[in-house]
Scaffold this motif. Sequence first.
Motif, PDB file in Angstrom:
ATOM      1  N   PRO A   9     -19.498   7.827  13.719  1.00  0.00           N
ATOM      2  CA  PRO A   9     -18.849   9.107  14.032  1.00  0.00           C
ATOM      3  C   PRO A   9     -18.998  10.136  12.910  1.00  0.00           C
ATOM      4  CG  PRO A   9     -17.276   7.265  14.127  1.00  0.00           C
ATOM      5  CD  PRO A   9     -18.575   6.700  13.690  1.00  0.00           C
ATOM      6  N   LYS A  10     -19.398   9.690  11.730  1.00  0.00           N
ATOM      7  CA  LYS A  10     -19.611  10.658  10.634  1.00  0.00           C
ATOM      8  C   LYS A  10     -20.863  11.482  10.929  1.00  0.00           C
ATOM      9  CE  LYS A  10     -19.630  12.233   6.265  1.00  0.00           C
ATOM     10  NZ  LYS A  10     -20.718  13.208   6.383  1.00  0.00           N
ATOM     11  N   GLY A  11     -20.699  12.799  10.963  1.00  0.00           N
ATOM     12  CA  GLY A  11     -21.852  13.671  11.170  1.00  0.00           C
ATOM     13  C   GLY A  11     -22.798  13.576   9.980  1.00  0.00           C
ATOM     14  N   GLY A  12     -24.084  13.668  10.256  1.00  0.00           N
ATOM     15  CA  GLY A  12     -25.071  13.693   9.180  1.00  0.00           C
ATOM     16  C   GLY A  12     -25.271  12.371   8.454  1.00  0.00           C
ATOM     17  N   ALA A  13     -24.863  11.265   9.074  1.00  0.00           N
ATOM     18  CA  ALA A  13     -25.012   9.955   8.420  1.00  0.00           C
ATOM     19  C   ALA A  13     -26.465   9.471   8.411  1.00  0.00           C
ATOM     20  CB  ALA A  13     -24.122   8.925   9.115  1.00  0.00           C
ATOM     21  N   GLU A  90     -23.938  10.529  19.398  1.00  0.00           N
ATOM     22  CA  GLU A  90     -23.388  11.743  18.791  1.00  0.00           C
ATOM     23  C   GLU A  90     -22.507  11.381  17.593  1.00  0.00           C
ATOM     24  OE1 GLU A  90     -20.677  13.617  21.657  1.00  0.00           O
ATOM     25  OE2 GLU A  90     -20.613  11.670  22.620  1.00  0.00           O
ATOM     26  N   GLY A  91     -22.265  12.367  16.737  1.00  0.00           N
ATOM     27  CA  GLY A  91     -21.455  12.136  15.538  1.00  0.00           C
ATOM     28  C   GLY A  91     -19.973  12.255  15.839  1.00  0.00           C
ATOM     29  N   ALA A  92     -19.502  11.561  16.859  1.00  0.00           N
ATOM     30  CA  ALA A  92     -18.075  11.584  17.211  1.00  0.00           C
ATOM     31  C   ALA A  92     -17.788  10.403  18.114  1.00  0.00           C
ATOM     32  CB  ALA A  92     -17.737  12.882  17.955  1.00  0.00           C
ATOM     33  N   ARG A 145     -28.222   1.236   5.034  1.00  0.00           N
ATOM     34  CA  ARG A 145     -28.184   2.233   3.950  1.00  0.00           C
ATOM     35  C   ARG A 145     -29.095   3.394   4.339  1.00  0.00           C
ATOM     36  NH1 ARG A 145     -29.104  -2.469   1.339  1.00  0.00           N
ATOM     37  NH2 ARG A 145     -31.276  -1.836   1.041  1.00  0.00           N
ATOM     38  N   SER A 146     -28.520   4.604   4.242  1.00  0.00           N
ATOM     39  CA  SER A 146     -29.254   5.792   4.667  1.00  0.00           C
ATOM     40  C   SER A 146     -29.602   6.607   3.435  1.00  0.00           C
ATOM     41  CB  SER A 146     -28.328   6.582   5.582  1.00  0.00           C
ATOM     42  OG  SER A 146     -29.008   7.584   6.236  1.00  0.00           O
ATOM     43  N   ARG A 147     -30.726   7.282   3.441  1.00  0.00           N
ATOM     44  CA  ARG A 147     -31.172   8.087   2.302  1.00  0.00           C
ATOM     45  C   ARG A 147     -31.054   7.281   1.026  1.00  0.00           C
ATOM     46  NH1 ARG A 147     -29.104  14.071   3.841  1.00  0.00           N
ATOM     47  NH2 ARG A 147     -31.033  14.555   2.778  1.00  0.00           N
ATOM     48  N   ASP A 148     -31.478   6.033   1.151  1.00  0.00           N
ATOM     49  CA  ASP A 148     -31.465   5.106   0.035  1.00  0.00           C
ATOM     50  C   ASP A 148     -32.376   5.690  -1.046  1.00  0.00           C
ATOM     51  OD1 ASP A 148     -30.517   2.733  -0.883  1.00  0.00           O
ATOM     52  OD2 ASP A 148     -31.891   1.458   0.245  1.00  0.00           O
ATOM     53  N   GLY A 175     -32.972  -0.607   3.818  1.00  0.00           N
ATOM     54  CA  GLY A 175     -32.354   0.695   4.080  1.00  0.00           C
ATOM     55  C   GLY A 175     -33.428   1.728   4.356  1.00  0.00           C
ATOM     56  N   LEU A 176     -33.014   2.866   4.896  1.00  0.00           N
ATOM     57  CA  LEU A 176     -33.985   3.940   5.113  1.00  0.00           C
ATOM     58  C   LEU A 176     -33.992   4.814   3.857  1.00  0.00           C
ATOM     59  CD1 LEU A 176     -35.832   4.728   7.468  1.00  0.00           C
ATOM     60  CD2 LEU A 176     -34.176   6.469   8.074  1.00  0.00           C
ATOM     61  N   VAL A 177     -35.129   4.841   3.193  1.00  0.00           N
ATOM     62  CA  VAL A 177     -35.258   5.562   1.929  1.00  0.00           C
ATOM     63  C   VAL A 177     -35.325   7.069   2.209  1.00  0.00           C
ATOM     64  CG1 VAL A 177     -36.765   5.847  -0.092  1.00  0.00           C
ATOM     65  CG2 VAL A 177     -36.378   3.566   0.874  1.00  0.00           C
ATOM     66  N   GLU A 178     -34.872   7.871   1.248  1.00  0.00           N
ATOM     67  CA  GLU A 178     -34.983   9.338   1.377  1.00  0.00           C
ATOM     68  C   GLU A 178     -36.455   9.715   1.223  1.00  0.00           C
ATOM     69  OE1 GLU A 178     -32.079  11.889   0.517  1.00  0.00           O
ATOM     70  OE2 GLU A 178     -33.535  13.352   1.245  1.00  0.00           O
ATOM     71  N   ARG A 179     -37.067  10.254   2.271  1.00  0.00           N
ATOM     72  CA  ARG A 179     -38.495  10.593   2.237  1.00  0.00           C
ATOM     73  C   ARG A 179     -38.758  11.882   2.994  1.00  0.00           C
ATOM     74  NH1 ARG A 179     -40.999   8.123  -1.739  1.00  0.00           N
ATOM     75  NH2 ARG A 179     -40.558   5.897  -1.780  1.00  0.00           N
ATOM     76  N   ALA A 180     -39.659  12.686   2.436  1.00  0.00           N
ATOM     77  CA  ALA A 180     -40.055  13.945   3.083  1.00  0.00           C
ATOM     78  C   ALA A 180     -40.659  13.680   4.466  1.00  0.00           C
ATOM     79  CB  ALA A 180     -41.059  14.683   2.207  1.00  0.00           C
ATOM     80  N   TYR A 182     -39.854  11.706   6.716  1.00  0.00           N
ATOM     81  CA  TYR A 182     -38.864  11.533   7.781  1.00  0.00           C
ATOM     82  C   TYR A 182     -38.311  12.877   8.263  1.00  0.00           C
ATOM     83  CZ  TYR A 182     -39.073   6.713   6.082  1.00  0.00           C
ATOM     84  OH  TYR A 182     -39.498   5.483   5.686  1.00  0.00           O
ATOM     85  N   ARG A 183     -38.493  13.921   7.442  1.00  0.00           N
ATOM     86  CA  ARG A 183     -38.136  15.271   7.911  1.00  0.00           C
ATOM     87  C   ARG A 183     -39.348  15.932   8.560  1.00  0.00           C
ATOM     88  NH1 ARG A 183     -34.970  15.217   2.937  1.00  0.00           N
ATOM     89  NH2 ARG A 183     -36.781  15.925   1.782  1.00  0.00           N
ATOM     90  N   ASP A 184     -40.532  15.655   7.996  1.00  0.00           N
ATOM     91  CA  ASP A 184     -41.750  16.312   8.493  1.00  0.00           C
ATOM     92  C   ASP A 184     -42.085  15.900   9.924  1.00  0.00           C
ATOM     93  OD1 ASP A 184     -41.856  17.523   6.074  1.00  0.00           O
ATOM     94  OD2 ASP A 184     -43.677  16.537   5.350  1.00  0.00           O
TER      95      ASP A 184
END
Length: 226
Positions: A9-13, A90-92, A145-148, A175-180, A182-184
């Motif tokens: 439920p946390k947005g942006g997790a 959804e984040g809720a 783990r997110s944005r590890d 965990g999912l590592v913080e990587r460009a 994944y945004r691209d």
Amino acid sequence: MSVISIGNPKGGAGKTTLAMVLADQLAENGVNVAVIDADPNAIIAKWAAKRREAGKAMPYTVVPRPTESEMIQTIERLAGEHSIVIIDLEGAASRMTSRALARSHLVLVPFNQSPFDAELAATAVALIHEEGEALGRRIPFRLVRSRDSAAIATKTSKRIASAIEEAGLPVLTVGLVERAAYRDIYEFGARMSELDGSSTSGLPKAQENAQQLAEAVIATLKEEYA
Ligand SMILES: Nc1ncnc2c1ncn2[C@@H]1O[C@H](COP(=O)(O)OP(=O)(O)OP(=O)(O)O)[C@@H](O)[C@H]1O
Ligand SMILES: [Mg+2]
């Protein structure tokens, strides 16, 4: 056939990012995948629209957010036609979320490495337990783990890891590592395999992380349903 819900439920997790990376990697591995985009931001549906407009083939089926009353039927229809159905929630907390959890073989709960987010992940776990109680069955779940951080385990992340361990909550080994990358994939309506290593930094490492993550998820399903 397995149904995997991605919820917190946390947005942006990091739910949508995890759903896209996992779906893409499983499809890359030859798995027949469908994604239900239950996130009101419709990120994955927009990604699919970008691909359609550019005339690019779809690596996996994308179904836009069903209504609350269509959710169960949608899951069942897709599960009949695909090996894995991923639901980006959804984040809720909502009745829609609860229906998806009820039909899930595994729930992944991504969480950011901050004390605030770790507490909210515990709320997500409580929701899964409650739903399981109502159904009279255990709903298997793993925190992810997110944005590890790729290189460093900070003091905060170590404290969070030991608090989670003390609480006896199961965490996915990868965990999912913080990587460009994944945004691209969203920005360019791309798959990981279509990105260009000269414009996306750390692409091979992102691909390696995605593959390890997909393997860990498949191993978890085998472990739970052996
Ligand atoms: N592993 C990652 N690497 C790089 N960026 C990430 C990663 N995980 C999340 N992000 C970024 O963090 C933001 C929030 O992530 P995301 O949209 O996946 O979260 P969410 O849980 O789906 O949010 P919501 O609750 O609004 O649906 C986005 O801008 C996303 O691109
Ligand atoms: Mg989302």
